[in-house]
Design an enzyme around this catalytic site. Structure first.
Site, PDB file in Angstrom:
ATOM      1  CG  ASP A  70      16.922   2.430  17.480  1.00 27.62           C
ATOM      2  OD1 ASP A  70      16.087   2.800  16.637  1.00 27.62           O
ATOM      3  OD2 ASP A  70      16.863   2.744  18.675  1.00 27.62           O
ATOM      4  CB  SER A  71      20.893   6.572  17.771  1.00 30.11           C
ATOM      5  OG  SER A  71      21.892   6.075  16.912  1.00 30.11           O
TER       6      SER A  71
END
Length: 197
Positions: A70-71
């Site tokens: 996840d960014s």
């Protein structure tokens, strides 16, 4: 060694990064509801979201390595995921231009064979060019920023507007390959075990 490598993400960029590195993953989108994780600390948030995504997909497998990611992009102390509208993307780019941000990517690697789990966070500093309103409008109209957590794709048109980065290049695209290599090593694997010859 034959062990399945599962990417718990529908991101074409993450899949392509893995394929470029010789790993052709099985792709399984987690559909995890990110609103269930109300954390304010960016590192804790991206690593927890990566973990939750990987755990949802891991339930479907009895063997294999499951990678969740996840960014988020942090600019001026505020964290951003994907923009919800073109107007939001324009407003965000007006803050980003001529500025710098920090791209955080949480990595969760679940090893079903050894019943182990590793959590890590890749951190990369990104310097944005001072682009015009006209360029922002055209870039947002291309649709690319709406698909990206940082509102830009380094490997796409957005790469034109990034002056430099400090840290891992692939982390900005959504998955730190050097960090993945370290995680595999820590679990006792060689990355070459997953290469498709």
């Amino acid at each position: 060694m034959t062990i399945p490598f599962i990417l718990a993400s529908a991101s074409p960029a993450r899949r392509k990064l893995l394929q470029t590195a010789g790993i052709d993953p099985i792709v399984r989108q987690s559909d995890f509801d990110e609103s269930k994780v109300p954390l304010s600390d960016t590192i804790a948030l991206v690593t927890t979201l990566a973990q939750c995504k990987a755990e949802v997909v891991a339930k479907q497998w009895s063997d294999g390595l499951i990678l969740g990611c996840d960014s988020l992009l942090e600019v001026d102390g505020e964290s951003y995921g994907k923009p919800s509208s073109p107007q939001e993307a324009i407003t965000r780019w007006q803050k980003m231009r001529g500025n710098q941000g920090i791209l955080y990517t949480g990595h969760a690697l679940i090893d079903k064979r050894q019943d182990q789990q590793l959590l890590r966070c890749g951190i990369t500093k990104v310097y944005f060019a001072d682009i015009s309103d006209e360029e922002i409008a055209a870039y947002v109209a291309s649709g690319e920023p709406l698909k990206c957590a940082g509102c830009f794709a380094l490997e796409g048109k957005g790469g034109l507007f990034v002056e430099k980065i400090e840290g891992c290049h692939s982390n900005v695209i959504g998955l730190s390959l050097p960090l993945l290599w370290q995680m595999l090593k820590e679990l006792g694997y060689k990355v070459t075990d997953f290469w498709n010859f």
